[in-house]
Design a protein around this motif. Structure first.
Motif, mmCIF file in Angstrom:
data_model
loop_
_atom_site.group_PDB
_atom_site.id
_atom_site.type_symbol
_atom_site.label_atom_id
_atom_site.label_comp_id
_atom_site.label_asym_id
_atom_site.label_seq_id
_atom_site.Cartn_x
_atom_site.Cartn_y
_atom_site.Cartn_z
ATOM 1 N N MET A 1 0.834 -1.182 0.000
ATOM 2 C CA MET A 1 0.000 0.000 0.000
ATOM 3 C C MET A 1 0.881 1.249 0.000
ATOM 4 O O MET A 1 1.935 1.262 0.619
ATOM 5 N N SER A 2 0.402 2.254 -0.670
ATOM 6 C CA SER A 2 1.147 3.499 -0.778
ATOM 7 C C SER A 2 1.013 4.321 0.498
ATOM 8 O O SER A 2 -0.013 4.301 1.158
ATOM 9 N N ASN A 3 2.064 5.054 0.831
ATOM 10 C CA ASN A 3 1.962 5.991 1.947
ATOM 11 C C ASN A 3 1.833 7.421 1.423
ATOM 12 O O ASN A 3 2.112 8.374 2.122
ATOM 13 N N GLU A 4 1.416 7.533 0.158
ATOM 14 C CA GLU A 4 1.168 8.819 -0.482
ATOM 15 C C GLU A 4 -0.326 8.979 -0.739
ATOM 16 O O GLU A 4 -1.042 7.984 -0.861
ATOM 17 N N PRO A 5 -0.811 10.203 -0.855
ATOM 18 C CA PRO A 5 -2.236 10.404 -1.175
ATOM 19 C C PRO A 5 -2.583 9.753 -2.515
ATOM 20 O O PRO A 5 -1.753 9.691 -3.423
ATOM 21 N N ILE A 6 -3.812 9.279 -2.615
ATOM 22 C CA ILE A 6 -4.297 8.641 -3.835
ATOM 23 C C ILE A 6 -5.478 9.449 -4.363
ATOM 24 O O ILE A 6 -6.472 9.630 -3.647
ATOM 25 N N ALA A 7 -5.359 9.939 -5.586
ATOM 26 C CA ALA A 7 -6.461 10.665 -6.230
ATOM 27 C C ALA A 7 -7.418 9.628 -6.806
ATOM 28 O O ALA A 7 -7.045 8.863 -7.707
ATOM 29 N N LEU A 8 -8.634 9.559 -6.286
ATOM 30 C CA LEU A 8 -9.565 8.526 -6.721
ATOM 31 C C LEU A 8 -9.912 8.633 -8.201
ATOM 32 O O LEU A 8 -10.076 7.616 -8.870
ATOM 33 N N GLY A 9 -10.019 9.851 -8.730
ATOM 34 C CA GLY A 9 -10.298 10.012 -10.161
ATOM 35 C C GLY A 9 -9.211 9.393 -11.018
ATOM 36 O O GLY A 9 -9.492 8.708 -12.001
ATOM 37 N N GLU A 10 -7.960 9.622 -10.637
ATOM 38 C CA GLU A 10 -6.842 9.030 -11.375
ATOM 39 C C GLU A 10 -6.821 7.516 -11.203
ATOM 40 O O GLU A 10 -6.549 6.778 -12.149
ATOM 41 N N ALA A 11 -7.111 7.045 -9.998
ATOM 42 C CA ALA A 11 -7.135 5.603 -9.749
ATOM 43 C C ALA A 11 -8.208 4.937 -10.605
ATOM 44 O O ALA A 11 -7.967 3.900 -11.219
ATOM 45 N N LEU A 12 -9.393 5.534 -10.670
ATOM 46 C CA LEU A 12 -10.467 4.977 -11.496
ATOM 47 C C LEU A 12 -10.110 5.007 -12.979
ATOM 48 O O LEU A 12 -10.474 4.102 -13.721
ATOM 49 N N ALA A 13 -9.384 6.033 -13.412
ATOM 50 C CA ALA A 13 -8.997 6.144 -14.814
ATOM 51 C C ALA A 13 -7.931 5.121 -15.201
ATOM 52 O O ALA A 13 -7.704 4.884 -16.385
ATOM 53 N N SER A 14 -7.318 4.468 -14.217
ATOM 54 C CA SER A 14 -6.221 3.545 -14.505
ATOM 55 C C SER A 14 -6.682 2.146 -14.915
ATOM 56 O O SER A 14 -5.854 1.303 -15.244
ATOM 57 N N PHE A 15 -7.990 1.886 -14.908
ATOM 58 C CA PHE A 15 -8.482 0.574 -15.332
ATOM 59 C C PHE A 15 -9.870 0.716 -15.948
ATOM 60 O O PHE A 15 -10.573 1.700 -15.711
ATOM 61 N N ASP A 16 -10.249 -0.261 -16.764
ATOM 62 C CA ASP A 16 -11.538 -0.240 -17.445
ATOM 63 C C ASP A 16 -12.469 -1.375 -17.041
ATOM 64 O O ASP A 16 -13.661 -1.318 -17.306
ATOM 65 N N ALA A 17 -11.948 -2.419 -16.439
ATOM 66 C CA ALA A 17 -12.741 -3.613 -16.131
ATOM 67 C C ALA A 17 -13.918 -3.269 -15.213
ATOM 68 O O ALA A 17 -13.764 -2.523 -14.245
ATOM 69 N N LEU A 18 -15.082 -3.842 -15.548
ATOM 70 C CA LEU A 18 -16.280 -3.646 -14.739
ATOM 71 C C LEU A 18 -16.403 -4.759 -13.700
ATOM 72 O O LEU A 18 -15.980 -5.892 -13.936
ATOM 73 N N TRP A 19 -16.997 -4.434 -12.569
ATOM 74 C CA TRP A 19 -17.230 -5.391 -11.479
ATOM 75 C C TRP A 19 -15.927 -6.091 -11.081
ATOM 76 O O TRP A 19 -15.915 -7.274 -10.782
ATOM 77 N N SER A 20 -14.824 -5.352 -11.085
ATOM 78 C CA SER A 20 -13.501 -5.895 -10.791
ATOM 79 C C SER A 20 -12.747 -4.893 -9.908
ATOM 80 O O SER A 20 -11.933 -4.111 -10.396
ATOM 81 N N PRO A 21 -13.036 -4.885 -8.602
ATOM 82 C CA PRO A 21 -12.508 -3.836 -7.725
ATOM 83 C C PRO A 21 -10.997 -3.830 -7.573
ATOM 84 O O PRO A 21 -10.340 -4.867 -7.647
ATOM 85 N N ARG A 22 -10.478 -2.617 -7.352
ATOM 86 C CA ARG A 22 -9.062 -2.386 -7.077
ATOM 87 C C ARG A 22 -8.933 -1.914 -5.636
ATOM 88 O O ARG A 22 -9.717 -1.092 -5.170
#
Length: 141
Positions: A1-22
């Protein structure tokens, strides 16, 4: 796990799969997961844990079956809802949504009790953020 802030918009943009949580982070023994969803999941139950949903974008509906019968809750953007443990439920998003889930690490996305798993649903305990995932029926950590 990262110890840096995570931008949720960028995290969501990093994958396309549906019903496949990160998994974006962990809080004690709980995973904080994000997912893109569209269409229907499947009826399932988590016997030993509640399941927390936060709608980041779009609208999520969750059908619930309980002693009082069946009902559906509609969750527009910004809404939260907790499905109590042992409650049969089926999330769906007719026009798509982005969600955040909070549940114990190792919790399977299809629950403890379910019908046959459709091909479009990833049966996983969550993929690491930045992983490609392996599609339906993946179970990597």
């Amino acid at each position: 796990m990262s110890n840096e802030p995570i931008a949720l918009g960028e995290a969501l943009a990093s994958f396309d799969a549906l019903w496949s949580p990160r998994i974006v982070t962990r809080v004690n023994d709980y995973d904080v997961r994000i997912a893109k969803v569209e269409g229907e999941h499947l009826w399932h139950v988590h016997d030993d844990t509640d399941e927390f949903f936060l709608v980041l974008d779009g609208e999520l509906c969750i059908s619930l079956r309980g002693p009082a019968g069946e009902r559906t809750v509609r969750l527009p953007r910004g809404s939260v809802f907790t499905v109590p443990q042992g409650t049969e439920h089926k999330p769906y998003a007719p026009t798509g949504a982005a969600i955040l889930l909070f549940e114990p690490a190792g919790t399977l996305t299809v629950g403890d009790r379910h019908d046959e798993i459709p091909d479009h649903v990833d049966a996983t305990t969550g993929h690491a953020l930045g992983s490609a995932g392996t599609g339906a029926r993946a179970t990597e950590r």
